[in-house]
Design a protein around this motif. Structure first.
Motif, PDB file in Angstrom:
ATOM      1  N   UNK C  95       0.820  -1.208   0.000  1.00  0.00           N
ATOM      2  CA  UNK C  95       0.000   0.000   0.000  1.00  0.00           C
ATOM      3  C   UNK C  95       0.854   1.259   0.000  1.00  0.00           C
ATOM      4  N   UNK C  96       2.055   1.181   0.509  1.00  0.00           N
ATOM      5  CA  UNK C  96       2.808   2.417   0.727  1.00  0.00           C
ATOM      6  C   UNK C  96       4.224   2.380   0.187  1.00  0.00           C
ATOM      7  N   UNK C  97       4.705   1.219  -0.231  1.00  0.00           N
ATOM      8  CA  UNK C  97       6.075   1.131  -0.701  1.00  0.00           C
ATOM      9  C   UNK C  97       7.108   1.055   0.410  1.00  0.00           C
ATOM     10  N   UNK C  98       6.667   1.185   1.662  1.00  0.00           N
ATOM     11  CA  UNK C  98       7.604   1.214   2.794  1.00  0.00           C
ATOM     12  C   UNK C  98       8.242  -0.157   3.058  1.00  0.00           C
ATOM     13  N   UNK C  99       9.566  -0.164   3.209  1.00  0.00           N
ATOM     14  CA  UNK C  99      10.273  -1.353   3.698  1.00  0.00           C
ATOM     15  C   UNK C  99       9.876  -1.523   5.162  1.00  0.00           C
ATOM     16  N   UNK C 100       9.330  -2.698   5.488  1.00  0.00           N
ATOM     17  CA  UNK C 100       8.816  -2.895   6.845  1.00  0.00           C
ATOM     18  C   UNK C 100       9.908  -2.782   7.904  1.00  0.00           C
ATOM     19  N   UNK C 101      11.163  -2.875   7.508  1.00  0.00           N
ATOM     20  CA  UNK C 101      12.236  -2.713   8.486  1.00  0.00           C
ATOM     21  C   UNK C 101      12.967  -1.385   8.310  1.00  0.00           C
ATOM     22  N   UNK C 102      12.265  -0.358   7.892  1.00  0.00           N
ATOM     23  CA  UNK C 102      12.887   0.961   7.822  1.00  0.00           C
ATOM     24  C   UNK C 102      12.010   2.055   8.425  1.00  0.00           C
ATOM     25  N   UNK C 103      10.942   1.684   9.110  1.00  0.00           N
ATOM     26  CA  UNK C 103       9.987   2.704   9.545  1.00  0.00           C
ATOM     27  C   UNK C 103       9.981   2.983  11.035  1.00  0.00           C
ATOM     28  N   UNK C 104      10.979   2.502  11.766  1.00  0.00           N
ATOM     29  CA  UNK C 104      10.963   2.713  13.211  1.00  0.00           C
ATOM     30  C   UNK C 104      11.341   4.154  13.562  1.00  0.00           C
ATOM     31  N   UNK C 105      10.987   4.543  14.750  1.00  0.00           N
ATOM     32  CA  UNK C 105      11.251   5.909  15.193  1.00  0.00           C
ATOM     33  C   UNK C 105      12.638   6.018  15.823  1.00  0.00           C
ATOM     34  N   UNK C 106      13.255   7.139  15.555  1.00  0.00           N
ATOM     35  CA  UNK C 106      14.569   7.423  16.136  1.00  0.00           C
ATOM     36  C   UNK C 106      14.318   8.207  17.414  1.00  0.00           C
TER      37      UNK C 106
END
Lengths: 387, 387, 387, 387
Positions: C95-106
Motif C-alpha cells: 500500500x505504501x512502498x515502505x520497507x517494513x524494516x525501515x519505519x521505526x522511530x529514532x
C-alpha cells in the motif's frame, strides 16, 4: 417489527491464521418465506451494493417485511483486501486466478468431481414427485439441494477443502435456502444495469433499471445462475413429464449498481428503493409495485458484446456509458503520444478512433484510462429490444 | 517554424531483455534558450499530463516558440505497466518499493555515495566565479552539474547501475539542461493544484491554477526539487559572498492536473493553455502573460496536512476536493455495515464521521473508496493565504 | 519454572475491519532483567526465525532463564499475507512502498515530525544525570524513551496514526524495554550471517555465526538500530561529559537465519542453540558461553557491496553463498536464449559472465533466478577481517 | 549441417505500446518432418526449460537432425515480467486471471465462439478422407487445422482480439504444424515428471523421467492437449469408420523439469539429454533410443491428487518430493507459533501434522513455505503402477 439476527461466518483463513469473516444479517419478517438472499461486494472493487444494504437496514426498520431477508454486505473480504498501491484488484483471487463470481457449485449437474451425491438428478426428482403439489415440491427440492451441498462438503474431507470450495460452500449454504437471490455488483464504468433469467420480464421491470441483459438457462459459475438454473432444470424436467405449469420457482439476479470504486450513501438510498420495489414484486415487502419510470432496453447476454481495444494507449470516452450508438459511431479515442512518428508531432497521429461495429447501447468502459491492446475497452448491448 | 527531433531513450530492461523506452520530443524554437523540460506520467496512474502534451504539440505547430522545449510524455513505462486487475499501481516500483518521484540525485549535496565528484560544492563554485557576470555563471554551473551527473554515472560502472540510478540518470541528463522544469502529475482525486519553489509567486500566478503549495529549499528526492534546489543552493552561496542579486536561475514545478485515472483530450487543451501561459512568463513562448482568472490560495507544504482515517470502511466524500472547510466540519463518512452490532442494524452505527482538525481547503481524497484504518484519507491546505 | 504470559497485539486493521494481531509471549524468568526482545518474520518471506522461536519455547520449558524474554514470532501479518500467486512479497508494504524494516522511530533524534517531545535530548539527559550511577541511569533512560514514544503516539491523535507509525509504535513499545533486541531475518539466498553494533565482537562470537557485518552508530530506520543507536548516543553524550565508562547499555542485532522461503524445524533447533548461547553471553540464560566452532569473518556494512546485474536473464550461480572469491572470479552466469543472434545459436552467446569486482565473500544471491538488468544480483563482503 | 532461422513474434503489446516478443529458432534438419515444436517457460517462474533449450542449441550444432525443430525459449514474456518484490507470479495473467496454460483453442471442438468454421468436424473429415492413405490424411488434417485457426483469427477482426486469443493464435500457429509438441514446465517443488497422452508408454520411456501422469483424451485448455487431442479425435473418427489403424498421428507432452525458481545450466545439459532421447524415439534425431535408467511409475491424472492444507502456517516437509509414502505417513508439518494457546508454549501445540490419505508418491509441494488453509499443500500420485 422484524426480528433480526447477526452471525459472522468465516470464508478464508489467512496464512497467519487470522480468519476473514463476513457479517450475515437475518431479518425475520411476518413469515419466514418468501426469503430473499442479498449479498454485496463479492468483487472487491464493486462497493455500491453496501450503500444499498445500509439503506435497506434503515428501510426495514420502518417497514415490517411480509417475508424474510438475509443480507450480506462486504461478502468477500479476501477480494476487498487485495490492495495494490491505491486500488483494489478484486475480480480475481491473486492466489489462484479464480474469478470470485465463477466458482459456485452447480447443484443439478456435475460441477467439480464425479461423485453423484453432489448434485440432484432433476429427472429422477421429477419422476419421484410426479403427482405432488407445488407446495410440496418446493421444500422437497430445497431439501435435495441441501443434501447435495452437504455431500460436496463431505466429499472434501479426505483431501481437504480448497479456497474456491470453502467460499462456494459458505455462500451457497445461505443462498440455496432463498426464493430470490440478488447479487449486488457494479460494472467497470457503467450506469445501473441488470442481469435477469431469460424471460423474467415482469420481475425485471420492478427493478426500475433501464438496461437489462437476459441470461440463458445455462450454468457458468456465477451466483445468479447457481440460484436459478437448478430450479429451471427442475421446471424443464417437470415439463418433460407433462407438468409445464410448475415453472421456475426461484429467481436469481445480478444487479449492477453503477461503477467500480464509486460509493455514495445518497445513491444507496435510491438503489435500496429499486431493490425494495423488486422485493414488493416478490411479496417480500408489503405494498404495490411501482411501474418503471423510464423505458427499459434489453438484449440477450449473447448479444452483449465487448470491443477489445485495437491499440494500447489512454482512453478518452467519446460517449457516456448508457448511450445508444449507431454502427460506425466513434465510441472512444485511444491516445498515445509515442505514436507520433511524423514531425512536427500532432495529436492526430497519436489518436486511434474506435467505432461501434454494430448498432447498440454502450454499457461499460474499462475501469482504467490506460489500456493495453487486447484488453476489453467497452461492452455494448446489440440487437436491443424495448422490454 | 520550430524544428523538431525525436529520440527514444531506454529507462528499464525487463527480465526478458525487452527495453522500455520513453519518447523524447525536442522542439527547437527561435533560440535554444530559455529551455523548458516538461515530462508527464512519472506515476503510472497519473495520465492527464499526456493530454496536455498532445495539446502542446498542436499549439506548437501554430506558434513558433522564442526558446525551446523538451517534451517527454509517458515518461515512466515501468510504472504505467504495473497493472493489477483493472487498475495501475503506479507510485511505487513493485520490485523495490521506491516512489518513482523520490529517487533523483541531489547534485549539490551528497545523495547516494560518498564520492565528492558526484556533486558540486556550491561554495567553492561561488568563490571561483565570484566576479563573473550571470551570463557566464549560468552556463558554467550547467556544466558543473553535467560533470557531477557524469561522475555519478561513472562511479556505478564497477558494481553496476541499479534501477533507481538508471532512471534518475536518464531523466536528469535531460532535466539539468533546462531553465524551467515542469513535472506533470495528478492528485488522487483532486482539482488542479501546483507545487512551487517557495516565493515564486509571480510564476505561480501564470499557471492560472487556484491552489498552490510552496516547497522549501530542501532536497527530498522529487524532480521539481532536483531541478531548483541546486540553483537555490548556488544563489545562497552567492548571497553569502555578497552577490544576492544572482538569485535562483532555474525553476522547477510539479503541476497536478486533476485526478488519477482521469484522461480527457478536451481538458488537455485547457491544461496546455495553462502551461502555455507559464511558458510565456518564462519567455519560452511569445505573447503577453494572461492574469489568473480566479483567486489563488497558497500555503506552505508544511501546512499541507493529511488525515489518516481513524476507521476502515467505504468512503463517502462529504465535500468535493477543492472545498474550503472550517475546523469541525464533516469532510467524509466512513461506512462499514460490519460495524452494525446493535440490532436492528442501522446505517447510523455503520458510519464514522471524520471532521476537519483545522480550517483549510480540502485538496485531495484517497483514490479508492475502500480504505484501511491508517491510510491517508485526504490532504488539506491549512493556514491558507491568498497569493 | 518460568512464568509465561501471552497477549495478542493489533498491528493493522484491514479495509474490511478485520484486525491483524501478533502473538506476544512473555517469559518471566528468575528476574525481570536482563530482558531480551526477540521478534521474527518482519519481512513476510523470511520464515526461519519462527522455527527458532518454536525451539526456544521448548528449550525454555527445560531451562529457567535468569532474566526474561519477550518472544514475538510472525511479527508482521501484513507482510506475510502479501501473497502473489505462489509467493510472498514481504519486504515492502504494497500500500505504501515502505520497507517494513525501515519505519521505526529514532527516539534520540528527529524522526518524523518536529515535535521535540518525541525524542530524548541525550546531552541534556547526560547533564541532568551527570553524577548518577549506571544503575540509576539505565532505568531513567528507559523511562525517557518511554516518554518520547508516548509523545509520538499523542502527537498523532489530531490528524491520525498512519500505517507506518502504528506498526512502529506497537513494536517499539515492547522493544524499548529490552536490554537486548534480536530481529530474526533471513537473507535472500544466503548462509547464516549477523549484523552487529560496530565493535560488539565478543557478543558477536557468542552467536556462532560465521559472517558478521558491523553496523555504524547511525540511525537508518531498522530495528537493530532503533534499539542500540539511542543507547550509543547516550554513551557518546556521557563520554563528552567525562564518563566514558558508561558505554552502550543496550545492544541490538539482526540475525539472518539462512534463505527466504526456507523453513525447517530441525534447523530451527540449531538456530535456537545459537541464540541461546548469545542469551547466555547476556546473562539471560544460565550456563557458560560456548566458543564459536568455526572461524568468523567480518566487515563493515559500508564494505558489504552489491553487484547490480549488468544483463537481464536467468541466474546460474557460479559459487555457493558463503564462498570466498578473488577479484575477477566468475560469480554468476546470466543466461538468456534471446541473446542468441548468431546462427546456429549457442549457449555461449546467451551467457553473460559476472565477475567479482574485488576480493571478498559472496553472502547472498537474489531470491529469484530470473532477474532484470539493474536488480541486485548478489551482495558480498569486501575488506574482510577475521573477528 | 542444420540450417537455422530466427524470428521474433509479438505476443503482447503493453499499455505503453512496447511489444513483448518471443524468440523462435527454427532448425531445419535433413528433412522438414518429423517436426518437433518445443517451448519453455510459459509460466513465468518455471525457468529450467530454458537451460534445456540452450543445451539443445549446443547439441544440435554437433548433430544434424533427421527431421526439424522449432525451439521457443522464454515463450511468455508477459508472465515472466510479472515481478512482485523478489519473486515472479507467473501462472495467472494479473490482468485477466487466466492461467497461461489453459487458454488454447480446441480445434476439433467448440472452444470459444459458436462459429463452426473455427473447428474441424472430424467425422466429416474422416468421411471425406475415408479411403485415403495416411500419407495423405496427415497433411490434409494439418491443412484443416490451419484453416480452423485462420477462421478463429478472422472471426475476431470485427470486435477485436483479446489477450488470451492473441497468445493462443501466436503459439498454435506454430504448434499445429508439428508432429511432436513438448511444453517444458516445472513443478512447484518437484522432481522431473512427465504428462503423456494416455497409453503413450513407449514414448514416455524414451524421456527417462521416473514419474509419469497419463492424460485422458479430453481437452482442458493446455498445450499438450491442444496438440494431441485433435489428432486423437481424428483417430477415433476413423476408428468409427472402420479404420482403427490410423491411430493418433501427433503427440503432445508436458515435461516438468524440477522446481520453480530453479535454474542450472549443468542440469540443463542432462535435461537436453532426456529430450534428445525422446527426439530419437520420434525419428527427429539420429541414433538409437536409450532405455530408461531407473524404474518409471505412472498413474492416471485422475489419480494425481492434491492435499489442501487443513491449517495455515509454515510448511516443514516431512518427505522429499519424489518419495513413496503409505496411507497415514506424515508428509508435512504445518507450524504456527500463534497456535500456542497453552502456557508454557511448546512446539507441539504449534504443529499440525498432515498425513497421506492414500498410498502413493509425493510429487510436489507448494512453492512457498508459508501457506493459507485451503491452498494446495502437495500433490501425489495414487494407484501407482510401474510403466
Amino acid at each position: 417489527m422484524a426480528r433480526w439476527e447477526r452471525r459472522d461466518i468465516p470464508v478464508r483463513t489467512l496464512a497467519t491464521g487470522h480468519e476473514l469473516t463476513i457479517p450475515v444479517f437475518h431479518c425475520h419478517g411476518k413469515n419466514e418465506r418468501p426469503l430473499a438472499y442479498i449479498q454485496a461486494n463479492v468483487h472487491g472493487a464493486e462497493l455500491q451494493g453496501n450503500a444499498a444494504v445500509l439503506a435497506l437496514f434503515d428501510l426495514l426498520s420502518e417497514t415490517e417485511p411480509l417475508g424474510s431477508l438475509v443480507l450480506v454486505p462486504r461478502v468477500n473480504p479476501v477480494s476487498e483486501n487485495q490492495v495494490f498501491g491505491d486500488y483494489v484488484a478484486g475480480v480475481y483471487d491473486f492466489q489462484t486466478g479464480m474469478n470470485f463470481n465463477r466458482g459456485y457449485l452447480y447443484l443439478t449437474g456435475p460441477s467439480r468431481g464425479s461423485n453423484e451425491a453432489c448434485y440432484v438428478d432433476v429427472s429422477a426428482f421429477a419422476a419421484s414427485h410426479a403427482a405432488r403439489p407445488v407446495a410440496e415440491i418446493k421444500p422437497a427440492f430445497h431439501e435435495a439441494l441441501r443434501a447435495a451441498l452437504t455431500a460436496a462438503r463431505e466429499e472434501a474431507v479426505t483431501w481437504g477443502t480448497d479456497f474456491r470450495l470453502e467460499f462456494a460452500l459458505a455462500i451457497q449454504q445461505m443462498a440455496i435456502e432463498a426464493d430470490l437471490v440478488l447479487d449486488l455488483h457494479t460494472g467497470d464504468r457503467a450506469p445501473r444495469y441488470l442481469y435477469i433469467p431469460e424471460g423474467a420480464h415482469d420481475a425485471a421491470r420492478a427493478f426500475q433499471i433501464p438496461f437489462v441483459l437476459e441470461v440463458p438457462h445455462k450454468f457458468g459459475g456465477a451466483l445468479d445462475e447457481a440460484a436459478f438454473v437448478p430450479w429451471q432444470d427442475l421446471a424443464n424436467a417437470f415439463t418433460r413429464t407433462g407438468r409445464p405449469e410448475i415453472g421456475r420457482l426461484v429467481d436469481g439476479f445480478t444487479v449492477e449498481l453503477g461503477s467500480m470504486n464509486a460509493f455514495s450513501l445518497a445513491e444507496g438510498i435510491l438503489d435500496a428503493g429499486r431493490i425494495a420495489n423488486a422485493l414488493r414484486f416478490y411479496g417480500i415487502l408489503p405494498g404495490p409495485v411501482a411501474p418503471p419510470e423510464t423505458s427499459i432496453f434489453s438484449c440477450n447476454v449473447g448479444d452483449y458484446r465487448s470491443i477489445y481495444t485495437p491499440a494500447s494507449g489512454l482512453v478518452d470516452q467519446a460517449v457516456k456509458p448508457g448511450t445508444a450508438v449507431r454502427k460506425g459511431d466513434v465510441v472512444a479515442r485511444i491516445a498515445d503520444p509515442s505514436r507520433c512518428k511524423t514531425l512536427p508531432p500532432s495529436s492526430r497521429e497519436a489518436i486511434v478512433e474506435v467505432t461501434a461495429p454494430e448498432d447498440g447501447i454502450v454499457i461499460l468502459f474499462h475501469a482504467f484510462s490506460s489500456i493495453s491492446r487486447g484488453a476489453r475497452l467497452l461492452s455494448m448491448m446489440t440487437h436491443v429490444k424495448p422490454l
